[in-house]
Write an enzyme that holds these catalytic residues in place. Structure first.
Site, PDB file in Angstrom:
ATOM      1  N   LYS A  51      70.313  64.958 -39.378  1.00  0.00           N
ATOM      2  CA  LYS A  51      69.823  63.622 -39.733  1.00  0.00           C
ATOM      3  C   LYS A  51      69.196  62.952 -38.521  1.00  0.00           C
ATOM      4  O   LYS A  51      68.083  62.410 -38.591  1.00  0.00           O
ATOM      5  CB  LYS A  51      70.975  62.770 -40.260  1.00  0.00           C
ATOM      6  N   LYS A  54      68.592  56.231 -28.496  1.00  0.00           N
ATOM      7  CA  LYS A  54      69.501  57.212 -29.103  1.00  0.00           C
ATOM      8  C   LYS A  54      68.745  58.482 -29.483  1.00  0.00           C
ATOM      9  O   LYS A  54      69.269  59.595 -29.370  1.00  0.00           O
ATOM     10  CB  LYS A  54      70.177  56.606 -30.332  1.00  0.00           C
ATOM     11  N   THR A 104      73.333  55.280 -36.427  1.00  0.00           N
ATOM     12  CA  THR A 104      72.092  55.860 -35.920  1.00  0.00           C
ATOM     13  C   THR A 104      71.076  55.853 -37.055  1.00  0.00           C
ATOM     14  O   THR A 104      71.270  56.510 -38.076  1.00  0.00           O
ATOM     15  CB  THR A 104      72.314  57.287 -35.412  1.00  0.00           C
TER      16      THR A 104
END
Length: 284
Positions: A236, A168, A93
């Site tokens: 994150k 995502k 990601t």
């Protein structure tokens, strides 16, 4: 197909194992060699001590590493060594920006790049039931689809390079809101003196139902936070989404607030707790 898998963490280790079990020729690399050794002991295949050796002549190179800079580092080492016309598939990601940067580098060297972040957590990786959202050239996507389908229950191309990472971000934004809602409902039920198991049974079959409620409510009620995706990783991911929102003009007040709630969980020592630990902040 000759594949190389770079990054054997809680996700990459089982994903690479599924590839080997499906009959692909798999070579692995991990920054800490011990994990690579354990993988070859369990699955066979081969491991090398450098990325260049691991990806030599590989038709598909798959990454599942830490962050944008890790991806930049791996791609820089992999491109000169992998097969001409090969495809890099990045399951990390990251930002959409780095995906586009890597696609440009790959294209300049006669290779292709597909960003393909995953959802489903450690359990999804172990069971081969991940959801994969991909971005990239249609031809490159079609070429790698039979490979990544091995460990996925659903794969969808979302558009050009970067579209997988943007999707995502949508996923993480939605999850953050759902987890906070479940945490508040559980916290309220406890303060109201209700039996939490009965509350779950009553509301989880109606419009409040979610995967998070059905799977995490019982563990949240017991104060257990050792079930996969860590708070550090979520922060994150939410940081990436918030940066993108500032660039594209999206307004994410709830996401920004929940990101700060996770920061409070970190100060409580919950860096490695799973994301359902938002309830611990309410009950501290």
């Amino acid at each position: 197909m000759k594949t190389a898998f770079i990054g054997l963490g809680v996700m990459g280790f089982p994903m690479a194992g599924h590839l080997k079990a499906a009959g692909h020729e798999v070579v692995v690399y991990n920054r800490s060699p011990e994990k690579a050794r354990r993988w070859t002991e369990k699955h066979g295949g081969a491991a090398f001590s450098t990325i260049a050796e691991a990806v030599a002549n590989a038709e598909v190179v798959l990454l599942c590493v830490g962050n944008d800079n890790d991806v930049r580092d791996v791609v820089a080492q992999a491109l000169p060594a992998m097969a001409e016309g090969g495809v890099i598939v990045d399951h990390t990601t990251t930002s959409a920006k780095v995906a586009r940067e890597m696609a440009a580098l790959a294209g300049a060297s006669g290779r292709s790049f597909v960003d393909a972040p995953v959802s489903g957590g450690q359990a999804g990786a172990e069971n081969g039931q991940l959801t994969i959202m991909a971005g990239g050239d249609q031809t490159a996507y079609d070429r790698v689809l039979p490979v990544i389908e091995v460990y996925a229950k659903a794969v969808r191309r979302m558009g050009d390079v970067g579209a997988g990472q943007l999707t995502k971000m949508c996923n993480q934004i939605a999850i953050a809101g759902v987890v906070q809602g479940v945490a508040e409902a559980l916290h309220f039920a406890k303060r109201a003196g209700l039996p939490t198991d009965d509350v779950l049974a009553a509301i989880s079959k109606g419009s409040a139902q979610s995967w998070q409620m059905e799977n995490r409510w019982p563990t949240m009620a017991r104060g257990e936070f050792e079930f996969g995706f860590a708070v550090d990783w979520m922060r994150k991911d939410l940081g990436i989404a918030l940066d993108e929102a500032r660039a594209n003009g999206a307004t994410l007040p709830g996401t920004a607030l929940i990101d700060q709630f996770y920061a409070e969980v970190q100060t409580m020592g919950g860096h490695r707790w799973d994301t359902s630990s938002l309830v611990a902040r309410l009950e501290k």
